[in-house]
Write an enzyme that holds these catalytic residues in place. Structure first.
Site, PDB file in Angstrom:
ATOM      1  CE  LYS A 192      -1.916   1.831   3.641  1.00 41.75           C
ATOM      2  NZ  LYS A 192      -2.749   2.114   4.834  1.00 41.75           N
ATOM      3  CG  ASP A 195      -7.392   3.438   1.764  1.00 42.56           C
ATOM      4  OD1 ASP A 195      -8.287   2.954   1.026  1.00 42.56           O
ATOM      5  OD2 ASP A 195      -7.323   4.661   2.023  1.00 42.56           O
TER       6      ASP A 195
END
Length: 264
Positions: free
Chosen positions: A140, A158
């Protein structure tokens, strides 16, 4: 008969969505969200790849707003990886205290600075496989940096991206890596970074976790989860969250990388 702007498009009950229909709907969603949020971008303020990397690492278990309130002082005190590597832990902890978990975060950015100095000459690497070797950096964070600092397309999964991907029927996966792969197949690679911004912005403002404002949603006619939240337009409008205020770094130009970016 045309589809109303205010009601979801109807399909025969229990009729499975074809792959082609899914791709078309997904890309239309992205286009409409792009029109809804023409200024969508990373909401962490930064000027250099290092600043974005550090800010993203610090954003764990806190809000981007709080990080943006903290980083102007941090970035002045620690302008490069060497400065983080040599930081006094107690002084760094005091700056990071408002973020919570400040001791752990202090250790994380010091370790990050040391790794960058020791293995990458103090520069933020431009490849995913290198970024994820850094302490505290997963896919991420790596995709945030690649997409927003280096222009390398990436999907940032996310909590908001994952939640909206499932609500919109783009995937049923829960694992972030599988979500990234499955949703990525629906879009041209060049759209991945902005797709991430669009879903995250929509998730933070309208398609909220507990109280989605369905009646205020610009893509409700394309959403199979329409009705999960408030559908009355006036009541839904009251649920919509405003954009956060920008910090002192907002609007400042990104410092260009020292070398041209090479694709992976």
């Amino acid at each position: 008969m045309t589809v109303s702007e205010h009601e979801p498009e109807s399909q025969p009950k229990d009729a499975p969505e074809s792959r082609l229909a899914l791709v078309r709907r997904a890309r239309r969603i992205n286009r409409l969200l792009g029109e809804t949020y023409p200024d969508a971008r990373a909401e962490l303020d930064f000027r250099t790849p290092l600043e974005l990397l550090v800010a993203t690492v610090l954003s764990a278990q806190t809000t981007d707003v709080r990080v943006n309130q903290t980083t102007p002082e941090l970035f002045v005190m620690y302008p490069d990886a060497q400065a983080y590597a040599e930081a006094n832990p107690e002084e760094l902890e005091e700056i990071l205290r408002p973020l919570g978990f400040f001791r752990a975060k202090s250790r994380a950015v010091i370790g990050l600075g040391k790794a960058l100095v020791e293995r990458f000459d103090g520069e933020v690497p431009r490849r995913l496989k290198d970024l994820v070797t850094l302490p505290g950096v997963g896919r991420k964070t790596a995709n945030v940096v690649l997409g927003n600092a280096f222009g390398v397309p990436g999907i940032t999964v996310d909590t908001h991206f994952g939640r909206l991907s499932r609500r919109l029927g783009l995937t049923t996966e829960e694992d972030p890596v599988k979500v990234e792969a499955e949703v990525g197949e629906l879009f041209p690679k060049k759209e991945w970074t902005m797709l991430s911004h669009h879903l995250v912005w929509h998730g933070r403002r309208v398609c909220l976790a507990r109280t989605p404002a369905c009646g205020a949603c610009s893509i409700k006619h394309l959403c199979p989860s329409y009705g999960a939240g408030e559908t009355d337009p006036e009541k839904a409008a009251k649920l919509v969250r405003p954009a956060p205020e920008r910090s002192a770094l907002a609007g400042l130009p990104l410092v260009a990388p020292k070398q041209p970016v090479a694709p992976e």
